[in-house]
Scaffold this motif. Structure first.
Motif, PDB file in Angstrom:
ATOM      1  N   VAL A 198       1.227 -98.310 -33.505  1.00  0.00           N
ATOM      2  CA  VAL A 198       2.256 -99.350 -34.053  1.00  0.00           C
ATOM      3  C   VAL A 198       3.284 -99.396 -32.686  1.00  0.00           C
ATOM      4  CG1 VAL A 198       4.128 -99.570 -35.367  1.00  0.00           C
ATOM      5  CG2 VAL A 198       2.205 -98.995 -36.401  1.00  0.00           C
ATOM      6  N   ALA A 199       3.690 -98.042 -31.972  1.00  0.00           N
ATOM      7  CA  ALA A 199       4.539 -98.214 -30.817  1.00  0.00           C
ATOM      8  C   ALA A 199       4.029 -98.990 -29.931  1.00  0.00           C
ATOM      9  CB  ALA A 199       4.512 -96.672 -30.564  1.00  0.00           C
ATOM     10  N   LYS A 200       2.722 -98.784 -29.467  1.00  0.00           N
ATOM     11  CA  LYS A 200       1.950 -99.802 -28.440  1.00  0.00           C
ATOM     12  C   LYS A 200       2.036-101.173 -28.802  1.00  0.00           C
ATOM     13  CE  LYS A 200      -2.319 -99.970 -25.728  1.00  0.00           C
ATOM     14  NZ  LYS A 200      -3.732 -99.180 -25.525  1.00  0.00           N
ATOM     15  N   GLU A 201       1.520-101.424 -30.009  1.00  0.00           N
ATOM     16  CA  GLU A 201       1.910-103.043 -30.415  1.00  0.00           C
ATOM     17  C   GLU A 201       3.069-103.466 -30.254  1.00  0.00           C
ATOM     18  OE1 GLU A 201       0.902-105.717 -34.451  1.00  0.00           O
ATOM     19  OE2 GLU A 201       0.714-103.549 -34.485  1.00  0.00           O
ATOM     20  N   ALA A 202       4.183-102.774 -30.581  1.00  0.00           N
ATOM     21  CA  ALA A 202       5.457-103.195 -30.603  1.00  0.00           C
ATOM     22  C   ALA A 202       6.385-103.017 -29.219  1.00  0.00           C
ATOM     23  CB  ALA A 202       6.390-102.301 -31.625  1.00  0.00           C
ATOM     24  N   GLY A 203       5.551-102.273 -28.219  1.00  0.00           N
ATOM     25  CA  GLY A 203       6.375-102.331 -26.957  1.00  0.00           C
ATOM     26  C   GLY A 203       7.407-101.086 -27.023  1.00  0.00           C
ATOM     27  N   ILE A 204       7.201-100.124 -27.962  1.00  0.00           N
ATOM     28  CA  ILE A 204       8.423 -99.063 -28.094  1.00  0.00           C
ATOM     29  C   ILE A 204       7.727 -97.774 -28.006  1.00  0.00           C
ATOM     30  CG2 ILE A 204      10.127-100.774 -29.283  1.00  0.00           C
ATOM     31  CD1 ILE A 204       9.487 -98.819 -31.941  1.00  0.00           C
ATOM     32  N   SER A 205       8.589 -96.622 -27.757  1.00  0.00           N
ATOM     33  CA  SER A 205       8.292 -95.297 -27.569  1.00  0.00           C
ATOM     34  C   SER A 205       7.927 -94.840 -28.907  1.00  0.00           C
ATOM     35  CB  SER A 205       9.474 -94.543 -27.068  1.00  0.00           C
ATOM     36  OG  SER A 205       9.014 -92.994 -26.884  1.00  0.00           O
ATOM     37  N   ALA A 206       6.790 -94.116 -29.052  1.00  0.00           N
ATOM     38  CA  ALA A 206       6.602 -93.338 -30.224  1.00  0.00           C
ATOM     39  C   ALA A 206       7.573 -92.255 -30.828  1.00  0.00           C
ATOM     40  CB  ALA A 206       5.231 -92.567 -29.924  1.00  0.00           C
TER      41      ALA A 206
END
Length: 163
Positions: free
Chosen positions: A26-34
């Motif tokens: 989800v972090a990769k898809e949204a472009g935010i940090s895990a």
């Protein structure tokens, strides 16, 4: 960076049951940090964050290119009557779909141009390597010929000296 409550809650809904997607995916898809998502989850657990509120969808600008693409594909499968309802349910405007389509076309065009440049560079490098291989083959053939002549000369001299 401060994220809106709608964006944050949409992300949390993806990682919580029933969706239960991987935090890292989800972090990769949204472009935010895990780490950000893990922080939100711990705040949710200790009660300092409320997930229930009005308007859970992220704003159109907060959507990733992947989400925009999925929404565009989904919208293309609907007829005109269904499309209006679908757009309202997601808090979008028809202009968003048009803008996203142009944006994704631009991304694809840039990617295609980048691939073409890389292909041209690789072809040029391949030609240079072929030329170098031919030069090396010629040099090896010349060296072999010289070595053969040297052996013949040495052999002739060796016979002359012995006689």
């Amino acid at each position: 960076m401060k994220y809106s409550a709608g964006f944050r809650n949409a992300i949390l809904r993806k990682v919580l049951p029933p969706n239960s997607q991987s935090v890292y995916a989800v972090a990769k898809e949204a472009g935010i940090s895990a780490i950000t998502i893990h922080s939100w989850l711990s705040k949710l657990k200790d009660g300092s964050l409320d997930l229930h509120y009005e308007g859970g969808e992220p704003t159109p600008a907060q959507r990733s290119a992947g989400e925009k693409f999925k929404l565009l594909l989904e919208s293309k499968s609907l007829d005109e009557d269904q499309l209006g309802e679908w757009i309202r349910q997601r808090g979008l405007h028809s202009e968003h779909l048009t803008l996203w389509e142009r944006e994704l076309e631009g991304i694809m065009t840039n990617k295609q141009q980048e691939l073409q440049r890389e292909n041209a560079r690789l072809k040029k490098e391949n030609q240079e390597l072929k030329k170098q291989r031919e030069r090396d083959k010629s040099a090896m053939a010349e060296a072999l010929a010289l070595l053969t002549l040297k052996k013949k000369v040495d052999a002739l001299r060796g016979r002359d000296e012995e006689e």
